[in-house]
Design an enzyme around this catalytic site. Sequence first.
Site, short mmCIF file in Angstrom:
data_model
loop_
_atom_site.label_atom_id
_atom_site.label_comp_id
_atom_site.label_asym_id
_atom_site.label_seq_id
_atom_site.Cartn_x
_atom_site.Cartn_y
_atom_site.Cartn_z
N ASP A 147 0.86 -1.21 0.00
CA ASP A 147 0.00 0.00 0.00
C ASP A 147 0.89 1.25 0.00
OD1 ASP A 147 -2.33 1.40 -0.12
OD2 ASP A 147 -3.07 0.81 1.85
N HIS B 57 -9.80 -1.47 -8.42
CA HIS B 57 -9.75 -0.41 -7.41
C HIS B 57 -8.86 0.77 -7.83
CE1 HIS B 57 -9.75 1.48 -3.49
NE2 HIS B 57 -8.48 1.22 -3.27
FE1 N7H Z 1 -7.31 2.12 -1.74
N1 N7H Z 1 -6.22 -2.58 -1.15
O1 N7H Z 1 -5.45 -3.11 -0.42
O2 N7H Z 1 -6.87 -3.21 -1.98
N2 N7H Z 1 -5.75 0.96 -2.33
N3 N7H Z 1 -7.87 0.70 -0.37
N4 N7H Z 1 -8.77 3.39 -0.99
N5 N7H Z 1 -6.69 3.61 -2.96
C1 N7H Z 1 -4.78 1.32 -3.23
O3 N7H Z 1 -1.35 2.68 -5.03
C2 N7H Z 1 -7.37 -0.59 -0.26
C3 N7H Z 1 -9.62 3.12 0.02
C4 N7H Z 1 -7.28 4.85 -3.12
O4 N7H Z 1 -3.19 6.57 -7.63
C5 N7H Z 1 -3.88 0.22 -3.44
O5 N7H Z 1 -0.90 2.83 -2.92
C6 N7H Z 1 -8.05 -1.24 0.83
C7 N7H Z 1 -10.57 4.20 0.19
C8 N7H Z 1 -6.50 5.66 -4.04
O6 N7H Z 1 -3.22 4.64 -8.62
C9 N7H Z 1 -4.33 -0.81 -2.66
C10 N7H Z 1 -8.94 -0.34 1.36
C11 N7H Z 1 -10.25 5.12 -0.80
C12 N7H Z 1 -5.43 4.86 -4.43
C13 N7H Z 1 -5.54 -0.37 -1.97
C14 N7H Z 1 -8.82 0.88 0.59
C15 N7H Z 1 -9.10 4.60 -1.50
C16 N7H Z 1 -5.58 3.59 -3.73
C17 N7H Z 1 -2.68 0.19 -4.38
C18 N7H Z 1 -9.90 -0.47 2.50
C19 N7H Z 1 -10.91 6.45 -1.10
C20 N7H Z 1 -4.30 5.27 -5.38
C21 N7H Z 1 -1.44 0.72 -3.74
C22 N7H Z 1 -9.78 -1.34 3.47
C23 N7H Z 1 -12.21 6.65 -1.10
C24 N7H Z 1 -4.67 4.96 -6.81
C25 N7H Z 1 -1.21 2.19 -3.92
C26 N7H Z 1 -3.59 5.44 -7.77
C27 N7H Z 1 -4.67 2.54 -3.86
C28 N7H Z 1 -6.36 -1.14 -1.12
C29 N7H Z 1 -9.57 2.00 0.84
C30 N7H Z 1 -8.44 5.28 -2.52
C31 N7H Z 1 -3.63 -2.16 -2.61
C32 N7H Z 1 -7.88 -2.67 1.33
C33 N7H Z 1 -11.70 4.29 1.21
C34 N7H Z 1 -6.80 7.09 -4.45
#
Ligand code: N7H
Length: 479
Positions: free
Chosen positions: A196, A324
């Site tokens: 992450d 996602h």
């Molecule tokens: Fe996410 N996951 O583990 O699946 N997220 N996220 N997120 N997320 C990202 O690029 C995850 C949540 C964003 O610029 C990665 O850092 C999980 C909320 C945004 O390419 C992974 C949860 C919101 C990005 C996960 C969760 C976001 C992002 C890839 C909840 C906003 C950057 C690693 C438990 C409403 C996208 C990374 C980009 C990336 C996961 C929550 C938003 C692995 C498990 C609530 C903007």
Amino acid sequence: MPEQHTQTSAPALELDDIQGDILIGLQKNFERFVFFEILDATAFKANLREKLTPRIIDTTTVQARESQLREHKRQGNNSALPNVGLNVGFTNTGLQKLRPGDDLKDVPFVTGAQARAAGRLGDPINGTGPATWRAEFLSGKIDGVFLVTGGIREAVDGEANQVIELLGETASVVYDETGNTRPGADRRREHFGWMDGVSQPGIKGLTDPLPGQKLLNPGLFVYGYPGQLTEPPLPWMKNGSFMVFRRLKQLVPEFANYLIHQANGFEINPKLLGARLVGRWQSGAPLAVTPLIDDSELGADPERNNSFDFSDDQGQRRCPFGAHIRKMNPRDDLELPQEIAVDPHRIIRRGIPFGPEVSTQEEEARETQHDRGLMFVCYQTSIFNQFEWLQDLFANNKDFVGSKQHPDGSPVAVGWDPIIGQNSTPGANRLRTMDEPVPNYPSGNRRSTLQQPNDFVIPTGGAYFFMPSISALKNDLSA
Ligand code: N7H
């Protein structure tokens, strides 16, 4: 937490007035979230001015600590440094106690997260409100939060206990919980197992960008700079930022089991299916670059792991439109230019996992027995246009990203964000779908749809805060 590359040249940003978690991020292996209620506003103000604000860690200090940490590691040290950090934010109810009548104008902030849960956020709801939230977040008592961070647990607890002692009778603790990065090699992974904190917006005048890291105007994240979507309605909001907190419980064994069952049905590898849901392999390697096999070296390489766009993937052969990361940051996927359609909705994420590792019993039973998940934190200058926009209009919107076509010309039914999307449509029973879990790469036309009858990310709390500048804490909020 991720290391940021920062410039040494003098920035126009007033870094010593901006709280440290916002633009670079307080150094943390542990983060204690101390939510509090103000009981005696006058006495609280005196404490804030004289005892608490002097302990707040600003961005200049965070920047210096980043350099020290790099040097510490360069000399071959792997040990954690204490790096104790303290930041503070207030909800609208808290601010009304400190500055009655002040209107910060951000509708979600003014209304509070609880009131937004049913509509904009799509959280599960019962007759009286959010059905899955902890009672403390429904109590109406949360006036503010202290973020207490550091590399060593004892140091964090020492600071948090000191802060609670300093509050004395002026405030009481409503809820207190500690997040922690995962052990050993999993330090940068969240509980589902993915790397992450890979992709963050860069800040003009501050960030030395990594390949693929777009530099955005600082006003999207702190008030008083170019890029702010609206002028701050109150002068003391300069150098401050809105902070969204969501306590998101993750059902880890259930999610792993679901991936195995669905992947069996599709006759693909569960790891590939997981990568199709997220848009990255667990290692962090992006599907846009490596669509069929994981590449852990690529995943771990900050020079390469975010250097991609979706321009050559308009038939979602490499990465599903609904994945996602493609929902949350479509990059160049939309017809409108990124500057209009994507950049104004970006956020700086500062979350940290909470809860223990999955136990053997949980693995065997394929059932969660201990609470764990993500303390999701993000910063922005408009909760409406940034966090809520991503959740409501991107993740929960089955038609986003726009009207796309399969390579054979048939329309794509993109579906929901399979990680955080919420389907609260009456009668839908929260069922979500996502198009094309099975890759058609490099060619093929197999149509497949993922069915997700259950949520694996459950919102168990939330609150919206304003993180004021250090000068506002000293003067305006404690006068
Ligand atoms: Fe996410 N996951 O583990 O699946 N997220 N996220 N997120 N997320 C990202 O690029 C995850 C949540 C964003 O610029 C990665 O850092 C999980 C909320 C945004 O390419 C992974 C949860 C919101 C990005 C996960 C969760 C976001 C992002 C890839 C909840 C906003 C950057 C690693 C438990 C409403 C996208 C990374 C980009 C990336 C996961 C929550 C938003 C692995 C498990 C609530 C903007």
